[in-house]
Design a protein around this motif. Structure first.
Motif, PDB file in Angstrom:
ATOM      1  N   THR A  38      19.270  83.122   0.385  1.00 25.54           N
ATOM      2  CA  THR A  38      20.620  82.835   0.646  1.00 25.54           C
ATOM      3  C   THR A  38      20.929  82.593   1.936  1.00 25.54           C
ATOM      4  N   ALA A  39      20.078  81.969   2.545  1.00 24.15           N
ATOM      5  CA  ALA A  39      20.281  81.563   4.157  1.00 24.15           C
ATOM      6  C   ALA A  39      21.105  80.293   4.350  1.00 24.15           C
ATOM      7  N   VAL A  40      22.070  80.545   5.248  1.00 25.30           N
ATOM      8  CA  VAL A  40      22.924  79.381   5.459  1.00 25.30           C
ATOM      9  C   VAL A  40      22.645  79.038   6.924  1.00 25.30           C
ATOM     10  N   ASP A  41      22.168  77.792   7.041  1.00 23.03           N
ATOM     11  CA  ASP A  41      21.866  77.101   8.337  1.00 23.03           C
ATOM     12  C   ASP A  41      22.908  76.176   8.721  1.00 23.03           C
ATOM     13  N   ILE A  42      23.467  76.007   9.821  1.00 25.43           N
ATOM     14  CA  ILE A  42      24.456  74.958  10.178  1.00 25.43           C
ATOM     15  C   ILE A  42      23.848  73.969  11.372  1.00 25.43           C
ATOM     16  N   LEU A  43      23.642  72.627  10.949  1.00 24.13           N
ATOM     17  CA  LEU A  43      23.483  71.835  12.061  1.00 24.13           C
ATOM     18  C   LEU A  43      24.746  71.193  12.723  1.00 24.13           C
ATOM     19  N   TYR A  44      24.970  71.432  14.087  1.00 25.63           N
ATOM     20  CA  TYR A  44      26.084  70.880  14.860  1.00 25.63           C
ATOM     21  C   TYR A  44      25.606  69.750  15.693  1.00 25.63           C
ATOM     22  N   TYR A  45      26.503  68.734  15.688  1.00 24.48           N
ATOM     23  CA  TYR A  45      26.077  67.671  16.503  1.00 24.48           C
ATOM     24  C   TYR A  45      27.135  66.910  17.159  1.00 24.48           C
ATOM     25  N   SER A  46      26.851  66.371  18.095  1.00 25.13           N
ATOM     26  CA  SER A  46      27.898  65.652  18.846  1.00 25.13           C
ATOM     27  C   SER A  46      27.377  64.400  19.665  1.00 25.13           C
ATOM     28  N   CYS A  47      27.904  63.193  19.398  1.00 21.33           N
ATOM     29  CA  CYS A  47      27.078  61.773  19.772  1.00 21.33           C
ATOM     30  C   CYS A  47      27.783  61.289  20.873  1.00 21.33           C
ATOM     31  N   SER A  48      27.021  60.990  21.850  1.00 21.89           N
ATOM     32  CA  SER A  48      27.606  60.368  23.164  1.00 21.89           C
ATOM     33  C   SER A  48      27.299  59.047  22.970  1.00 21.89           C
ATOM     34  N   THR A  49      26.267  58.530  22.681  1.00 22.52           N
ATOM     35  CA  THR A  49      26.095  56.953  21.913  1.00 22.52           C
ATOM     36  C   THR A  49      25.820  56.761  20.565  1.00 22.52           C
ATOM     37  N   ALA A  50      25.454  55.487  20.046  1.00 20.06           N
ATOM     38  CA  ALA A  50      25.024  55.208  18.918  1.00 20.06           C
ATOM     39  C   ALA A  50      23.556  56.002  18.513  1.00 20.06           C
ATOM     40  N   THR A  51      22.748  56.189  19.795  1.00 15.73           N
ATOM     41  CA  THR A  51      21.367  56.500  19.449  1.00 15.73           C
ATOM     42  C   THR A  51      21.014  57.831  19.951  1.00 15.73           C
ATOM     43  N   PHE A  52      22.184  58.655  20.434  1.00 21.05           N
ATOM     44  CA  PHE A  52      21.877  59.886  21.272  1.00 21.05           C
ATOM     45  C   PHE A  52      23.159  61.071  20.575  1.00 21.05           C
ATOM     46  N   CYS A  53      22.750  61.737  19.694  1.00 22.78           N
ATOM     47  CA  CYS A  53      23.554  62.625  19.313  1.00 22.78           C
ATOM     48  C   CYS A  53      22.833  64.068  19.453  1.00 22.78           C
ATOM     49  N   ALA A  54      23.555  64.905  20.550  1.00 19.93           N
ATOM     50  CA  ALA A  54      23.003  66.191  20.772  1.00 19.93           C
ATOM     51  C   ALA A  54      23.174  67.148  19.630  1.00 19.93           C
ATOM     52  N   ALA A  55      21.961  67.867  19.028  1.00 24.01           N
ATOM     53  CA  ALA A  55      22.238  68.531  18.050  1.00 24.01           C
ATOM     54  C   ALA A  55      21.603  70.240  18.224  1.00 24.01           C
ATOM     55  N   SER A  56      22.042  71.220  17.636  1.00 23.15           N
ATOM     56  CA  SER A  56      21.537  72.271  17.718  1.00 23.15           C
ATOM     57  C   SER A  56      21.674  73.017  16.339  1.00 23.15           C
ATOM     58  N   LEU A  57      21.158  73.820  15.890  1.00 23.43           N
ATOM     59  CA  LEU A  57      20.796  74.375  14.591  1.00 23.43           C
ATOM     60  C   LEU A  57      21.283  76.062  14.513  1.00 23.43           C
ATOM     61  N   ALA A  58      22.225  76.548  14.097  1.00 23.42           N
ATOM     62  CA  ALA A  58      22.456  77.753  14.101  1.00 23.42           C
ATOM     63  C   ALA A  58      21.934  78.325  12.718  1.00 23.42           C
ATOM     64  N   LYS A  59      20.907  79.268  12.812  1.00 21.64           N
ATOM     65  CA  LYS A  59      20.322  79.575  11.619  1.00 21.64           C
ATOM     66  C   LYS A  59      20.593  80.948  10.944  1.00 21.64           C
ATOM     67  N   ASP A  60      20.625  81.148   9.923  1.00 20.46           N
ATOM     68  CA  ASP A  60      20.819  82.170   8.898  1.00 20.46           C
ATOM     69  C   ASP A  60      22.221  82.910   9.291  1.00 20.46           C
ATOM     70  N   VAL A  61      23.212  81.800   9.124  1.00 24.55           N
ATOM     71  CA  VAL A  61      24.760  82.254   9.758  1.00 24.55           C
ATOM     72  C   VAL A  61      25.300  83.361   8.523  1.00 24.55           C
ATOM     73  N   ARG A  62      25.550  84.505   9.082  1.00 21.81           N
ATOM     74  CA  ARG A  62      25.887  85.449   7.950  1.00 21.81           C
ATOM     75  C   ARG A  62      27.174  86.605   8.641  1.00 21.81           C
ATOM     76  N   ASN A  63      27.660  87.205   7.678  1.00 20.14           N
ATOM     77  CA  ASN A  63      28.244  88.576   8.277  1.00 20.14           C
ATOM     78  C   ASN A  63      27.152  89.568   8.917  1.00 20.14           C
ATOM     79  N   PRO A  64      27.497  90.262   9.997  1.00 20.68           N
ATOM     80  CA  PRO A  64      26.634  91.063  10.415  1.00 20.68           C
ATOM     81  C   PRO A  64      26.574  92.283   9.500  1.00 20.68           C
TER      82      PRO A  64
END
Length: 84
Positions: free
Chosen positions: A58-84
């Motif tokens: 039931t894991a939910v992972d969220i990929l967040y991204y923000s693009c500074s150019t058409a070829t560069f998007c900084a990305a990070s993955l929040a893993k196993d997002v859930r209530n404590p």
């Protein structure tokens, strides 16, 4: 919701200032993965594509991204997002 392994990860219409998030939800079968090569537009800390959470069906992972150019998007993955 994932129903199988992801074979490609492609972001289209990329432009500076574009940002967003993509949720990856494991189905009841779980253990689905994404391609080891990732996407050349997404850039991750340390240069390594993080793995999706596969230990929980039931894991939910969220990929967040923000693009500074058409070829560069900084990305990070929040893993196993859930209530404590």
């Amino acid at each position: 919701t994932l129903t199988g392994n992801i074979s490609t990860l492609t972001l289209t219409n990329v432009r500076a200032g574009k940002a967003g998030q993509i949720r990856f939800i494991q189905s009841g079968a779980g253990s689905f993965t994404w391609p080891a090569g990732g996407n050349t537009v997404f850039k991750y800390a340390g240069g390594s594509l993080p793995a999706l959470t596969t230990g929980s069906t039931t894991a939910v992972d969220i990929l967040y991204y923000s693009c500074s150019t058409a070829t560069f998007c900084a990305a990070s993955l929040a893993k196993d997002v859930r209530n404590p």
